[in-house]
Write a protein that holds these residues in place. Structure first.
Motif, PDB file in Angstrom:
ATOM      1  N   LEU A   1       0.826  -1.206   0.000  1.00 17.96           N
ATOM      2  CA  LEU A   1       0.000   0.000   0.000  1.00 17.96           C
ATOM      3  C   LEU A   1       0.863   1.260   0.000  1.00 17.96           C
ATOM      4  O   LEU A   1       0.552   2.241  -0.688  1.00 17.96           O
ATOM      5  CB  LEU A   1      -0.928  -0.007   1.208  1.00 17.96           C
ATOM      6  N   LEU A   2       1.955   1.251   0.745  1.00 22.32           N
ATOM      7  CA  LEU A   2       2.843   2.414   0.791  1.00 22.32           C
ATOM      8  C   LEU A   2       3.505   2.690  -0.555  1.00 22.32           C
ATOM      9  O   LEU A   2       3.709   3.843  -0.925  1.00 22.32           O
ATOM     10  CB  LEU A   2       3.941   2.192   1.840  1.00 22.32           C
ATOM     11  N   SER A   3       3.843   1.650  -1.282  1.00 18.65           N
ATOM     12  CA  SER A   3       4.601   1.801  -2.531  1.00 18.65           C
ATOM     13  C   SER A   3       3.714   1.795  -3.767  1.00 18.65           C
ATOM     14  O   SER A   3       4.219   1.813  -4.888  1.00 18.65           O
ATOM     15  CB  SER A   3       5.644   0.677  -2.645  1.00 18.65           C
ATOM     16  N   HIS A   4       2.398   1.781  -3.584  1.00 15.76           N
ATOM     17  CA  HIS A   4       1.450   1.754  -4.701  1.00 15.76           C
ATOM     18  C   HIS A   4       1.681   0.556  -5.614  1.00 15.76           C
ATOM     19  O   HIS A   4       1.613   0.654  -6.838  1.00 15.76           O
ATOM     20  CB  HIS A   4       1.518   3.060  -5.504  1.00 15.76           C
ATOM     21  N   THR A   5       1.961  -0.572  -5.010  1.00 20.50           N
ATOM     22  CA  THR A   5       2.102  -1.829  -5.762  1.00 20.50           C
ATOM     23  C   THR A   5       1.104  -2.877  -5.268  1.00 20.50           C
ATOM     24  O   THR A   5       1.292  -4.059  -5.498  1.00 20.50           O
ATOM     25  CB  THR A   5       3.534  -2.384  -5.646  1.00 20.50           C
ATOM     26  N   SER A   6       0.029  -2.426  -4.610  1.00 18.75           N
ATOM     27  CA  SER A   6      -0.972  -3.371  -4.087  1.00 18.75           C
ATOM     28  C   SER A   6      -1.921  -3.856  -5.168  1.00 18.75           C
ATOM     29  O   SER A   6      -2.551  -4.904  -5.013  1.00 18.75           O
ATOM     30  CB  SER A   6      -1.784  -2.699  -2.976  1.00 18.75           C
ATOM     31  N   GLY A   7      -2.067  -3.083  -6.254  1.00 20.43           N
ATOM     32  CA  GLY A   7      -3.037  -3.421  -7.286  1.00 20.43           C
ATOM     33  C   GLY A   7      -4.440  -2.935  -6.989  1.00 20.43           C
ATOM     34  O   GLY A   7      -5.362  -3.168  -7.772  1.00 20.43           O
ATOM     35  N   LEU A   8      -4.645  -2.253  -5.858  1.00 22.26           N
ATOM     36  CA  LEU A   8      -5.961  -1.751  -5.482  1.00 22.26           C
ATOM     37  C   LEU A   8      -6.348  -0.585  -6.392  1.00 22.26           C
ATOM     38  O   LEU A   8      -5.498   0.203  -6.805  1.00 22.26           O
ATOM     39  CB  LEU A   8      -5.919  -1.280  -4.033  1.00 22.26           C
ATOM     40  N   GLN A   9      -7.647  -0.482  -6.705  1.00 27.56           N
ATOM     41  CA  GLN A   9      -8.086   0.584  -7.594  1.00 27.56           C
ATOM     42  C   GLN A   9      -7.722   1.951  -7.048  1.00 27.56           C
ATOM     43  O   GLN A   9      -7.483   2.128  -5.861  1.00 27.56           O
ATOM     44  CB  GLN A   9      -9.589   0.496  -7.847  1.00 27.56           C
TER      45      GLN A   9
END
Length: 458
Positions: free
Chosen positions: A101-109
């Motif tokens: 989540l911190l690195s914007h690599t979660s794949g969440l919309q």
């Protein structure tokens, strides 16, 4: 002769005029000079534009939420590889890790469920979690960079829960007050600029509606001044200069946040993302670290500078504007930082002799060979160091720290092979005749891997 300050001010005025921005506020922070500020334009309301005028900083807010998250990690309240569902009661996506989540690599919309930017109604805390099951996983976790305001909103909720307060309360207590960021607030206050959309085909500037981002506030809610944001950017780049005791965050933790986790474009490696921080390489081993921000009627950018000859301690720049489309403003902090170093570099500190190397290490200083390459081991600033004989002058050396319980064993604490051990081997007279660094053998002469010595011929 044009002064460095005049050059910077002209750059700001050029952007304000060419990009047609109602109001621009810029600031440059450095440890060796007073804070430099420049404002151009008009607030759009009855208040006068000056360095105390507040602007919406948008996603620069995310850097604060990232620091709060890392504080929780350092205090043992979470691990970066914990699934967020271990700490938050969520109806879906609980397996996504804090690190992702911190690195914007979660794949969440990108956004919470619904048409937030159409309605301009952000969810409250309960709605954010209740509707999480309706949010998509648009990519598998870890596949690639995908920016997510929703992910950062969840981290803000997590921080508040772990600390027993709201995100805003924790932010004020644990970051804003300790760092003296007195003009950074959740609400705009009375001295805020009005945000505008400037018509593409006329000189009309129409005010954008005010918005409160509710539970998505940890991603984009804050208002601030350019001076505060330049100071914040300087902290992100050089925390020890502004927080000597590590009260807000240890320098080693900021270093961890600045390490690239992903690139933002697979073909053009012109920028990367660490743990909540945007990384923009400038060439010549210079890195700018910080974040951009955008909200209706506002753009912001705040970056600190690391590395490079002439860069002073605690150097950061911020540019805040009251237009939602003046993209030229986002490059201005980088240009201000570069121009300041070019035209007003840090003073060159004179070299002074220091104490000698410890007697037990003097014999190992000088040239060694490993893997067929030549290295130079030296003693500077109270530490044992090593660098390749052909390394570029700006490349940092490897730095070693002794292990207190193991004589002649060192840990690499920075530079090449960080984390690996350096082991010394001595002969019967105590002379260091061989070393092993990351298990590779180092000798005084160039040798093959089966120990053929070109100088001895055997």
């Amino acid at each position: 002769m044009t002064s460095a300050a005049d050059r910077l001010a002209r750059m700001v005025r050029q952007v304000q005029a060419k990009a047609r921005v109602p109001a621009v506020s810029a600031a440059l922070h450095r440890a060796d000079r007073p804070l430099w500020t420049c404002t151009v334009g008009w607030t759009g309301n009855e208040t006068a534009l000056d360095p105390q005028t507040r602007f919406r900083i948008g996603s620069v807010t995310k850097t604060f939420t990232a620091v709060l998250t890392m504080q929780c990690r350092d205090d043992g309240l979470l691990d970066l590889d914990d699934p967020i569902g271990r700490h938050l009661d969520v109806p879906a996506h609980g397996e996504l890790t804090v690190r992702r989540l911190l690195s914007h690599t979660s794949g969440l919309q990108r956004e919470p469920y619904g048409d937030v930017w159409d309605t301009l109604r952000a969810p409250d805390a309960e709605q954010l979690l209740a509707e999480l099951a309706r949010a998509e996983r648009v990519l598998p976790p870890g596949r690639r960079y995908h920016y997510s305001n929703l992910g950062m909103a969840l981290l803000g909720r997590l921080v508040g829960q772990l600390r027993g307060g709201t995100w805003a309360e924790v932010l004020t207590e644990r970051v804003l007050i300790p760092l003296g960021l007195t003009t950074t607030t959740v609400a705009p206050g009375r001295r805020a600029a009005t945000g505008f959309l400037v018509d593409a085909y006329s000189d009309e500037a129409h005010p954008e509606p005010p918005t409160d981002f509710g539970a998505v506030g940890p991603a984009a809610q804050l208002w601030s001044t350019a001076g505060d944001m330049a100071r914040w950017a300087a902290f992100l780049a050089d925390p020890a200069a502004l927080d000597a005791t590590g009260a807000v965050l240890a320098p080693a933790t900021l270093e961890e946040m600045r390490w690239p986790v992903t690139v933002t474009d697979e073909a053009l490696w012109g920028g990367g993302f660490g743990l909540g921080l945007i990384l923009v390489p400038q060439g010549g081993r210079v890195m700018h670290v910080g974040h951009d921000g955008a909200m209706p009627g506002f753009l912001a950018a705040a970056y600190g500078r690391r590395g490079g000859e002439g860069t002073p301690a605690a150097m950061g720049a911020a540019v805040l504007v009251s237009s939602g489309t003046a993209a030229e403003a986002l490059d201005l902090p980088h240009r201000l930082l570069a121009a300041a170093v070019e035209h007003d570099p840090a003073e060159i500190e004179p070299w002074r002799p220091g104490p000698p190397a410890p007697e037990a290490l003097r014999g190992l200083l000088g040239r060694w060979w490993g893997e067929g390459y030549e290295y130079v081991f030296s003693w500077h600033d109270g530490t044992l160091r090593a660098r390749g004989a052909d390394d570029a002058s700006g490349r940092p050396p490897a730095v070693f720290a002794p292990l207190p319980d193991q004589p002649d064993v060192f840990r690499t604490v920075s530079g090449r092979e960080v984390g690996e051990l350096l082991r010394l081997t001595r002969d019967d007279d105590g002379v260091v005749v061989r070393m092993h660094w990351a298990t590779y053998r180092f000798t005084r002469h160039q040798e093959t891997f089966d120990r053929y010595d070109f100088r001895a011929g055997a």
